[in-house]
Design a protein around this motif. Structure first.
Motif, PDB file in Angstrom:
ATOM      1  N   GLU A 184       0.817  -1.208   0.000  1.00 36.48           N
ATOM      2  CA  GLU A 184       0.000   0.000   0.000  1.00 36.48           C
ATOM      3  C   GLU A 184       0.855   1.264   0.000  1.00 36.48           C
ATOM      4  O   GLU A 184       0.432   2.303  -0.494  1.00 36.48           O
ATOM      5  N   LEU A 185       2.047   1.157   0.559  1.00 34.38           N
ATOM      6  CA  LEU A 185       2.931   2.318   0.622  1.00 34.38           C
ATOM      7  C   LEU A 185       3.326   2.802  -0.770  1.00 34.38           C
ATOM      8  O   LEU A 185       3.636   3.977  -0.968  1.00 34.38           O
ATOM      9  N   ALA A 186       3.300   1.895  -1.735  1.00 38.87           N
ATOM     10  CA  ALA A 186       3.660   2.264  -3.106  1.00 38.87           C
ATOM     11  C   ALA A 186       2.804   3.410  -3.620  1.00 38.87           C
ATOM     12  O   ALA A 186       3.290   4.311  -4.309  1.00 38.87           O
ATOM     13  N   ILE A 211      10.606  -4.869  11.326  1.00 45.42           N
ATOM     14  CA  ILE A 211       9.965  -4.529  10.060  1.00 45.42           C
ATOM     15  C   ILE A 211      11.057  -4.282   9.032  1.00 45.42           C
ATOM     16  O   ILE A 211      12.033  -3.588   9.291  1.00 45.42           O
ATOM     17  N   ALA A 212      10.889  -4.869   7.853  1.00 43.41           N
ATOM     18  CA  ALA A 212      11.953  -4.837   6.844  1.00 43.41           C
ATOM     19  C   ALA A 212      12.363  -3.409   6.493  1.00 43.41           C
ATOM     20  O   ALA A 212      11.500  -2.555   6.263  1.00 43.41           O
ATOM     21  N   PRO A 213      13.674  -3.122   6.442  1.00 46.63           N
ATOM     22  CA  PRO A 213      14.161  -1.770   6.154  1.00 46.63           C
ATOM     23  C   PRO A 213      13.677  -1.167   4.842  1.00 46.63           C
ATOM     24  O   PRO A 213      13.520   0.054   4.774  1.00 46.63           O
ATOM     25  N   PRO A 214      13.451  -1.943   3.755  1.00 46.94           N
ATOM     26  CA  PRO A 214      13.058  -1.292   2.494  1.00 46.94           C
ATOM     27  C   PRO A 214      11.857  -0.371   2.593  1.00 46.94           C
ATOM     28  O   PRO A 214      11.793   0.652   1.904  1.00 46.94           O
ATOM     29  N   SER A 215      10.870  -0.689   3.438  1.00 47.90           N
ATOM     30  CA  SER A 215       9.703   0.181   3.555  1.00 47.90           C
ATOM     31  C   SER A 215      10.101   1.545   4.090  1.00 47.90           C
ATOM     32  O   SER A 215       9.687   2.587   3.569  1.00 47.90           O
ATOM     33  N   ARG A 216      10.914   1.559   5.130  1.00 47.57           N
ATOM     34  CA  ARG A 216      11.386   2.820   5.690  1.00 47.57           C
ATOM     35  C   ARG A 216      12.252   3.564   4.675  1.00 47.57           C
ATOM     36  O   ARG A 216      12.181   4.792   4.557  1.00 47.57           O
ATOM     37  N   GLU A 217      13.054   2.842   3.932  1.00 46.82           N
ATOM     38  CA  GLU A 217      13.927   3.478   2.940  1.00 46.82           C
ATOM     39  C   GLU A 217      13.118   4.170   1.852  1.00 46.82           C
ATOM     40  O   GLU A 217      13.515   5.234   1.353  1.00 46.82           O
ATOM     41  N   ARG A 218      11.991   3.594   1.467  1.00 49.56           N
ATOM     42  CA  ARG A 218      11.155   4.217   0.442  1.00 49.56           C
ATOM     43  C   ARG A 218      10.558   5.525   0.947  1.00 49.56           C
ATOM     44  O   ARG A 218      10.476   6.511   0.212  1.00 49.56           O
ATOM     45  N   VAL A 219      10.136   5.532   2.212  1.00 48.57           N
ATOM     46  CA  VAL A 219       9.609   6.758   2.797  1.00 48.57           C
ATOM     47  C   VAL A 219      10.704   7.813   2.867  1.00 48.57           C
ATOM     48  O   VAL A 219      10.485   8.987   2.523  1.00 48.57           O
TER      49      VAL A 219
END
Length: 208
Positions: free
Chosen positions: A83-85, A134-142
């Motif tokens: 959903e973050l996408a 929580i996997a780092p990629p989500s935070r990195e995208r933000v």
């Protein structure tokens, strides 16, 4: 002589290999179904959702769920990331329509709305972020989205040039997860205004 009868795997259109195991296509379909089901369940719930219920609603066994998502955190992060996408994809459009500081404030409001729909996964997200599960990629995208706003804003003189994007991510995470799920939206907006004001160059006024 007539040709030999097709094997069960071939009869079924290739949905299983010779060992009766699901093909990669079926596994991907199950994964997507689990994410979609979990997304709807988390949005509708006021608290944690049982993984068994998600598997049942998706029409798969709990073993299939655990093969794709060994922990609750891994399922929550998959839903969060999918959903973050939509949130991160809105950066360019907002920057095309508004000055960088105004665009960033609008984006933070959209992100807050996104988080507010996560009642059924809020506790897992909060605990997972705090423990680093929580996997780092989500935070990195933000953080990458925030960096784009900061870069454009600094170039235009409407946002500070000396801010680390990851620090802003930490501020937003703190705002979103420190607020109870039923906190009034007015409070969220006030806190986001404070974050945005802290990013303006010293001595500048708020944008109209």
């Amino acid at each position: 002589m007539s040709p030999p009868e097709a094997s069960p795997a071939r009869k079924s259109g290739g949905t299983s290999d010779v060992g009766g195991r699901p093909t990669r296509r079926d596994a991907q379909r199950n994964r997507e179904k689990l994410i979609a089901t979990a997304q709807a369940a988390f949005a509708a719930a006021d608290g944690p959702v049982a993984l068994e219920a998600i598997a049942r609603q998706a029409g798969v066994g709990i073993g299939t769920l655990y093969r794709h998502f060994p922990t609750r955190e891994s399922l929550v992060d998959a839903v969060y990331a999918s959903e973050l996408a939509d949130v991160t994809a809105s950066v360019s459009a907002l920057l095309a329509q508004h000055p960088a500081d105004v665009a960033f404030r609008a984006w933070m409001g959209r992100y807050a709305t996104f988080v507010a729909t996560k009642h059924g996964m809020m506790e897992t997200l909060r605990a997972g972020f705090a423990a680093g599960r929580i996997a780092p990629p989500s935070r990195e995208r933000v953080t990458a989205a925030i960096a784009e706003f900061l870069e454009r804003g600094a170039a235009a003189g409407v946002l500070r040039p000396d801010v680390d994007p990851d620090d802003v991510t930490a501020m937003l995470v703190g705002v979103f997860f420190a607020i109870a799920a039923d906190a009034p939206r007015e409070q969220v907006d006030r806190l986001l205004d404070l974050v945005c004001d802290a990013l303006r160059p010293r001595g500048s006024g708020a944008a109209g």
